[in-house]
Design an enzyme around this catalytic site. Structure first.
Site, short mmCIF file in Angstrom:
data_model
loop_
_atom_site.label_atom_id
_atom_site.label_comp_id
_atom_site.label_asym_id
_atom_site.label_seq_id
_atom_site.Cartn_x
_atom_site.Cartn_y
_atom_site.Cartn_z
N GLU A 171 -41.72 22.63 20.55
CA GLU A 171 -40.63 21.79 21.09
C GLU A 171 -39.24 22.18 20.59
O GLU A 171 -38.45 21.37 20.14
CB GLU A 171 -40.92 20.32 20.74
CG GLU A 171 -42.24 19.84 21.29
CD GLU A 171 -42.61 18.43 20.87
OE1 GLU A 171 -41.79 17.74 20.25
OE2 GLU A 171 -43.75 18.01 21.16
N GLU A 284 -51.89 19.80 25.62
CA GLU A 284 -51.95 18.40 25.16
C GLU A 284 -52.14 17.46 26.35
O GLU A 284 -51.49 16.45 26.50
CB GLU A 284 -50.68 18.04 24.38
CG GLU A 284 -50.39 18.98 23.23
CD GLU A 284 -49.17 18.59 22.42
OE1 GLU A 284 -48.65 17.48 22.63
OE2 GLU A 284 -48.71 19.40 21.59
O1 G3I Z 1 -51.50 9.00 8.41
C1 G3I Z 1 -50.51 7.96 8.33
C2 G3I Z 1 -51.13 6.73 7.65
O2 G3I Z 1 -51.48 7.06 6.31
C3 G3I Z 1 -50.13 5.58 7.69
O3 G3I Z 1 -50.75 4.41 7.16
C4 G3I Z 1 -49.69 5.32 9.12
C5 G3I Z 1 -48.64 4.22 9.14
O4 G3I Z 1 -47.74 4.47 10.13
O5 G3I Z 1 -49.10 6.54 9.68
C6 G3I Z 1 -50.05 7.60 9.72
O6 G3I Z 1 -49.44 8.75 10.26
C7 G3I Z 1 -49.23 8.67 11.68
C8 G3I Z 1 -49.98 9.87 12.32
O7 G3I Z 1 -49.71 9.92 13.73
C9 G3I Z 1 -51.48 9.76 12.10
O8 G3I Z 1 -51.97 8.63 12.76
C10 G3I Z 1 -47.74 8.82 11.95
O9 G3I Z 1 -47.10 7.64 11.50
C11 G3I Z 1 -47.51 8.96 13.45
O10 G3I Z 1 -46.13 9.24 13.70
C12 G3I Z 1 -48.31 10.14 13.97
O11 G3I Z 1 -48.12 10.20 15.39
C13 G3I Z 1 -48.46 11.49 15.95
C14 G3I Z 1 -47.21 12.06 16.65
O12 G3I Z 1 -47.55 13.32 17.23
C15 G3I Z 1 -46.06 12.26 15.70
O13 G3I Z 1 -46.39 13.31 14.86
C16 G3I Z 1 -49.55 11.30 17.00
O14 G3I Z 1 -50.77 10.88 16.36
C17 G3I Z 1 -49.81 12.60 17.74
O15 G3I Z 1 -50.70 12.39 18.84
C18 G3I Z 1 -48.50 13.15 18.31
O16 G3I Z 1 -48.77 14.39 18.87
C19 G3I Z 1 -47.59 15.08 19.37
C20 G3I Z 1 -47.83 16.56 19.17
O17 G3I Z 1 -48.05 16.81 17.80
C21 G3I Z 1 -46.66 17.36 19.72
N1 G3I Z 1 -46.44 17.04 21.14
C22 G3I Z 1 -46.21 15.61 21.39
C23 G3I Z 1 -47.40 14.81 20.88
C24 G3I Z 1 -47.19 13.33 21.17
O18 G3I Z 1 -46.11 12.84 20.45
#
Ligand code: G3I
Length: 389
Positions: A171, A284
């Protein structure tokens, strides 16, 4: 067409024809977990691996195997040939501080996939999101370049020979864009760009290739299949190729919405990227059912959502039709497609929670979309695959 694919297509076609009636009937007692009136879906017909496993890698995303049920892990083994870690190999989770590495979940994922003969696509080495601020603190170009090299060589090097491909940069192109920006790379003003300039992209590919010369290296982004962002992606990819970046392919993320899928643009974008000598992954894939994009792209639903209204039969049918059309396009471009990965296993484990975007429902049951995707291989609708006409 390569003989292998011809014979594979014939083999798959024969297999599916034999199973055809079970596919087409799809009237079994099993529900999709939706409302009582939801259409019954055959839970035991050919799998998407049976249908597509010889054409390209077919995958799912998740930080397996931790907190995945045995039922879910069985589904992954039965249906997919590649897994992408959803979060555990991103810079923030895996390398939160300069001298802190969290390898437990990545190591467990790599071991599980190796034990089950499933390939791995690494995600992602360089991103503006989920990256510790320590990378950029008191950093000039030289310092950040060294930190980038240390990060990539440690992570890619650890899994050398075990991870077949990587999203090296994720991205990097700005959202939106217009006629003026379309003729440029229109890079996102990330800390990577501000401190290292546009060199951060070819350098990231160079460092990844040095760490594992056999790994296939991708540029990955969303909305690059259409409009100004597509044209900027072509400008960027041509520059990377010209500068000798060891790039193998490009990932079109594919976070789409039923009823608003840009089929003709997707069809053309795959051809455009292939014309550069690049492979294409749909990296994705998810296809929301309701309204605007879910998750972090705004609109309803998303990870914070608590509502997961079961989809109506009409919603499920519309989603199934659009998924079938997408896979008809992927079959048409089978020579160029490296991998098609669904971004999540089921509608309970999606970042677009509440939008029912995947092919297994919240109870791990096949949805109409699943059968439609398999059927698209059995009956590829060439009109569907040529949406531009
Ligand atoms: O692991 C922590 C946990 O310990 C904590 O208690 C919790 C509280 O918020 O957060 C957890 O981490 C979260 C993580 O997902 C695992 O569940 C993050 O907050 C959350 O922001 C993260 O979201 C991910 C997002 O990317 C941001 O990185 C999504 O699961 C994931 O599906 C999404 O995937 C992205 C690709 O990497 C790139 N393309 C877009 C796609 C969708 O946004």
């Amino acid at each position: 067409m390569k003989p292998l694919i011809t014979s594979s297509l014939m083999a798959v076609g024969a297999f599916l024809l034999a199973a055809g009636p079970a596919l087409v009937a799809a009237q079994t007692s099993t529900s999709t977990g939706g409302p009582a009136s939801a259409p019954a879906v055959d839970q035991h017909g050919p799998t998407i691996k049976d249908a597509y496993g010889k054409l390209f890698l077919i995958g799912t995303a998740g930080d397996i195997p931790g907190n995945y049920s045995s039922d879910e892990l069985r589904l992954i083994k039965e249906n997919f040939t590649v897994v992408t870690p959803e979060n555990c190999m991103k810079p923030g989770p895996v390398h939160p501080e300069a001298d802190t590495w969290n390898f437990q979940r990545p190591d467990a994922l790599v071991k599980w996939c190796q034990d089950n003969d499933i390939a791995i696509h690494g995600h992602t080495l360089v991103w503006h999101g989920q990256t510790g601020n320590w990378f950029f603190q008191d950093a000039n170009k030289e310092v950040l370049t060294q930190r980038l090299k240390d990060h990539i060589s440690t992570l890619v090097g650890r899994y050398k020979g075990k991870i077949r491909s990587w999203d090296v940069v994720n991205e990097a192109i700005n959202d939106g864009g217009n006629a003026q920006t379309a003729g440029t790379e229109n890079l996102r003003r990330s800390n990577w760009l501000k401190i290292m300039g546009p060199d951060f992209l070819p350098l990231a590919f160079k460092f990844a290739h040095e760490a594992d010369p056999k790994a296939k290296l991708f540029y990955n982004d969303y909305n690059i299949e259409a409009g100004a962002k597509h044209r900027s992606s072509m400008v960027l990819l041509k520059r990377l190729i010209k500068e000798g970046a060891p790039i193998y392919g490009v990932g079109i993320q594919g976070h789409w919405t039923t009823g608003r899928v840009p089929f003709a643009e997707i069809d053309k974008a795959i051809s455009d990227y292939a014309s550069l000598g690049l492979k294409v992954s749909i990296s994705e894939l998810d296809l929301t059912i309701r309204g605007a994009s879910g998750g972090q792209l705004g609109g309803g639903g998303g990870r914070g959502a608590r509502r997961n209204t079961p989809a109506s039969p009409q919603d499920l049918k519309a989603q199934a039709d659009d998924y079938a059309k997408l896979f008809s396009i992927f079959v048409k471009h089978k020579e160029s497609i490296d991998r098609v990965t669904f971004w999540g296993l089921n509608d309970r484990r999606t970042w677009r929670f509440g939008q029912n975007p995947l092919i297994f429902d919240s109870n791990n049951l096949r949805k109409p979309a699943y059968v439609a995707i398999v059927d698209a291989m059995l009956h590829p609708n060439h009109d569907l695959a040529n949406p531009a006409r």
